[in-house]
Design an enzyme around this catalytic site. Structure first.
Site, PDB file in Angstrom:
ATOM      1  N   ALA A  20       0.777  -1.172   0.011  1.00  9.85           N
ATOM      2  CA  ALA A  20       0.158  -0.025   0.156  1.00  9.85           C
ATOM      3  C   ALA A  20       0.788   1.313   0.070  1.00  9.85           C
ATOM      4  O   ALA A  20       0.587   2.209  -0.934  1.00  9.85           O
ATOM      5  CB  ALA A  20      -0.862   0.129   1.053  1.00  9.85           C
ATOM      6  N   ALA A  21       1.621   1.312   0.940  1.00  8.17           N
ATOM      7  CA  ALA A  21       2.388   2.759   1.028  1.00  8.17           C
ATOM      8  C   ALA A  21       3.303   2.897   0.009  1.00  8.17           C
ATOM      9  O   ALA A  21       3.578   4.096  -0.735  1.00  8.17           O
ATOM     10  CB  ALA A  21       3.055   2.815   2.521  1.00  8.17           C
ATOM     11  N   CYS A  54      -5.862  -6.633   4.895  1.00 10.75           N
ATOM     12  CA  CYS A  54      -7.070  -6.555   5.723  1.00 10.75           C
ATOM     13  C   CYS A  54      -8.290  -7.543   5.270  1.00 10.75           C
ATOM     14  O   CYS A  54      -8.909  -8.023   6.260  1.00 10.75           O
ATOM     15  CB  CYS A  54      -7.443  -5.096   5.810  1.00 10.75           C
ATOM     16  SG  CYS A  54      -6.670  -3.963   6.389  1.00 10.75           S
ATOM     17  N   VAL A  91      15.443  -6.186  -0.449  1.00 11.67           N
ATOM     18  CA  VAL A  91      16.461  -5.405  -0.076  1.00 11.67           C
ATOM     19  C   VAL A  91      17.014  -5.670   1.378  1.00 11.67           C
ATOM     20  O   VAL A  91      16.428  -6.042   2.152  1.00 11.67           O
ATOM     21  CB  VAL A  91      16.327  -3.913   0.210  1.00 11.67           C
ATOM     22  CG1 VAL A  91      17.115  -3.068   0.526  1.00 11.67           C
ATOM     23  CG2 VAL A  91      15.653  -3.399  -1.531  1.00 11.67           C
ATOM     24  N   ASN A 318      -2.104   3.839   2.950  1.00 10.95           N
ATOM     25  CA  ASN A 318      -2.278   4.719   1.582  1.00 10.95           C
ATOM     26  C   ASN A 318      -2.010   6.175   1.507  1.00 10.95           C
ATOM     27  O   ASN A 318      -1.521   6.704   0.582  1.00 10.95           O
ATOM     28  CB  ASN A 318      -3.766   4.169   1.227  1.00 10.95           C
ATOM     29  CG  ASN A 318      -3.870   2.767   0.636  1.00 10.95           C
ATOM     30  OD1 ASN A 318      -3.364   2.638  -0.676  1.00 10.95           O
ATOM     31  ND2 ASN A 318      -4.147   1.702   1.068  1.00 10.95           N
ATOM     32  N   TRP A 447     -32.481  10.499  18.840  1.00  9.35           N
ATOM     33  CA  TRP A 447     -31.153  10.755  19.540  1.00  9.35           C
ATOM     34  C   TRP A 447     -30.020   9.492  19.039  1.00  9.35           C
ATOM     35  O   TRP A 447     -30.412   8.394  19.383  1.00  9.35           O
ATOM     36  CB  TRP A 447     -31.184  11.068  21.163  1.00  9.35           C
ATOM     37  CG  TRP A 447     -31.454  12.413  21.219  1.00  9.35           C
ATOM     38  CD1 TRP A 447     -32.694  12.845  21.633  1.00  9.35           C
ATOM     39  CD2 TRP A 447     -30.932  13.519  21.696  1.00  9.35           C
ATOM     40  NE1 TRP A 447     -33.071  14.113  21.780  1.00  9.35           N
ATOM     41  CE2 TRP A 447     -31.594  14.508  21.816  1.00  9.35           C
ATOM     42  CE3 TRP A 447     -29.465  13.712  21.409  1.00  9.35           C
ATOM     43  CZ2 TRP A 447     -31.293  15.812  22.336  1.00  9.35           C
ATOM     44  CZ3 TRP A 447     -29.045  14.907  22.013  1.00  9.35           C
ATOM     45  CH2 TRP A 447     -29.898  16.131  22.333  1.00  9.35           C
ATOM     46  N   ARG A 455     -24.562  13.038  25.883  1.00 16.33           N
ATOM     47  CA  ARG A 455     -25.392  13.709  26.566  1.00 16.33           C
ATOM     48  C   ARG A 455     -25.162  13.353  28.200  1.00 16.33           C
ATOM     49  O   ARG A 455     -24.975  14.010  29.148  1.00 16.33           O
ATOM     50  CB  ARG A 455     -26.771  13.592  26.333  1.00 16.33           C
ATOM     51  CG  ARG A 455     -27.410  14.439  25.089  1.00 16.33           C
ATOM     52  CD  ARG A 455     -28.718  13.831  24.595  1.00 16.33           C
ATOM     53  NE  ARG A 455     -29.695  13.989  25.799  1.00 16.33           N
ATOM     54  CZ  ARG A 455     -30.587  14.793  26.049  1.00 16.33           C
ATOM     55  NH1 ARG A 455     -30.725  16.066  25.094  1.00 16.33           N
ATOM     56  NH2 ARG A 455     -31.602  14.752  26.935  1.00 16.33           N
TER      57      ARG A 455
END
Length: 480
Positions: A20-21, A54, A91, A318, A447, A455
């Site tokens: 991904a990265a 994932c 590497v 990502n 709500w 709340r």
């Protein structure tokens, strides 16, 4: 030496890691700078690129039929975009002073050096393998990459027995336990903690525990595996704790992951307390102008606690890649940090969390109040309304939101995004009560459960401030 000058005007970007990265960075840099300006060389030691780690539990469990469905972009597609992607090449050394990397062909062992002007490290994370006898025995699997997932499926296909033990009950352990149940295995989860999902507080983890037992999973808490026992053929046959043995034909390690930074450490690059690379806001490795890092191998800033932490998630990876690629390509982008949002599921039970747990808040010295409420996913009278438990932490003096955990059925998990946005904006629980959220009976009570918790948190923060018992803030809740 100026490497680009030695080769002419064109610069060379080297990317270590093809998921991904790394490939997001390479692709973004290529969009910003053409092949005549920037040469891109990427190394990947596995068989696959740009895939969804994932999604592996859902592939193993059969929800996703084909491995290829998890692959966003193949090596051929990357090469078609002008990226010199070298598969099955690892590497093994970074020469920072010489601006070069040494790579080894996984199949042949042949090695060569490649120079760089700019370097991106996206080496990911590795599954934690306990330091104990038998941890590397055949039939014991970590699950982090597509190669890992394929190896596990190969084992399941050739193993006659139907007993599985999952070691650890974090996200990976819980998801893999469900996957193995779906495959027809008898599943035992052995967990060091008292409850599964240590990313939740124990009272919320208990709800997950009950759901897992409802699926037929045997939960063993407060137990640490001390060794893996093998048969005469060397194959796993059981896991052992101090006082028990659990038969196993296959073992899955769900203990978690560590940043894969051995390469960076050997090169003298800076690592944080969790073993991940340290970067600045531009994802540049601290102290190194021409080296960037992203994905599961880095530590990131927690915007709530103000401390660095390691979170292995594809969403972050990502984003890191986009930031890195923009900066390498001559633009400007930053990654400011995270609030720690994550979701998962066990069958139809949805699990979500963001921000700090109680112990996280205590560790950084925050004083806080907690509230837990029971609500429903839709208006109570509307068909399909399902129960939902929301836990909220707020800072005692200021009322600042610190964290939210949600466990419930359909419609529960993604509600955590409301809290994630509120945390990122630094909102107080009182400010949250005024949020204009979407409402109609098929989607929410009048709500929303997150606002009900807010709340109640407001009332508790006020009571702590004035010493009174304080009831619900704002009067009765109308219905429609």
């Amino acid at each position: 030496m100026d490497m680009s000058a030695a080769r002419g005007a064109r610069e060379r970007l080297v990317v270590v890691g093809g998921d991904a990265a790394g490939m997001s960075a390479a692709s973004q840099a290529r969009r910003m700078r053409g092949p005549d300006e920037l040469e891109i060389v990427a190394f990947e030691r596995g068989h696959f690129t740009s895939y969804s780690a994932c999604g592996i539990p859902y592939w193993v469990g059969g929800d996703v039929e084909e491995r290829e469905q998890l692959i966003a972009r193949t090596p051929e597609e990357h090469r078609g975009r002008g990226i010199d992607l070298r598969m099955r090449t690892e590497v093994v050394e970074i020469d920072v002073a010489g601006q070069r990397v040494r790579a080894r062909d996984v199949e042949t062992g042949a090695e060569s050096w490649t120079s760089y002007d700019k370097l991106v490290l996206a080496t990911g994370a590795r599954p934690i393998r306990p330091d104990m006898p038998g941890a590397d025995a055949p039939g014991v699997h970590g699950v982090q990459s597509l190669d890992d997932g394929q190896a596990l499926l190969d084992t399941l296909a050739r193993t006659r027995g139907r007993r599985a033990v999952v070691v650890g009950a974090g996200y990976i352990g819980v998801e893999m336990a469900e996957a193995l149940i779906n495959r027809g295995y008898e599943v035992t989860v052995v967990n060091r903690g008292s409850e599964p999902m240590a990313t939740l507080d124990p009272d919320m983890g208990r709800l997950v525990h009950e759901a897992m037992e409802g699926l037929g999973i045997t939960m063993v808490g407060n137990a640490e595996v001390t060794k893996v026992l093998t048969g005469e053929d060397g194959w796993v046959r059981a896991v052992a704790t101090e006082d028990a043995e659990f038969p196993a034909d296959v073992v899955v390690l769900g203990i978690g992951v560590r940043p894969e930074t051995s390469l960076a450490a050997a090169a003298g690059l800076p690592l944080g307390a969790h073993g991940g690379l340290l970067t600045d806001l531009a994802m540049r490795v601290r102290g190194h102008e021409n080296i960037w890092a992203g994905g599961d191998c880095v530590e990131v800033l927690d915007l709530v606690s103000g401390q660095e932490r390691h979170i292995a998630l594809g969403t972050h990876a990502n984003k890191h890649g986009q930031v890195i690629g923009t900066n390498v390509g001559g633009g400007y982008a930053t990654f400011p940090g995270v609030v720690g949002t994550a979701v998962s599921k066990v069958c139809d039970l949805e699990i979500a969390r963001t921000g700090l747990r109680e112990k996280d808040a205590r560790r950084v010295g925050l004083r806080f109040e907690t509230v837990t409420i029971e609500s429903t996913s839709r208006a109570g009278y509307y068909p399909g309304a399902a129960p939902m438990t929301v836990k909220m932490l707020a800072e005692r003096r200021t009322g600042r939101l610190l964290g939210v955990q949600i466990v419930g059925r359909e419609g529960a998990a993604k509600r955590v995004d409301i809290a994630a946005v509120a945390l990122t904006a630094g909102m107080t629980v009182e400010q949250m009560t005024a949020l204009d959220l979407g409402y109609a009976p098929p989607f929410s009570p009048v709500w929303d459960p997150v606002l009900v918790a807010a709340r109640k948190a407001v009332a508790k923060v006020r009571a702590a401030a004035d010493g009174s018992s304080g009831g619900p803030a704002g009067g009765p809740m109308p219905t429609r």
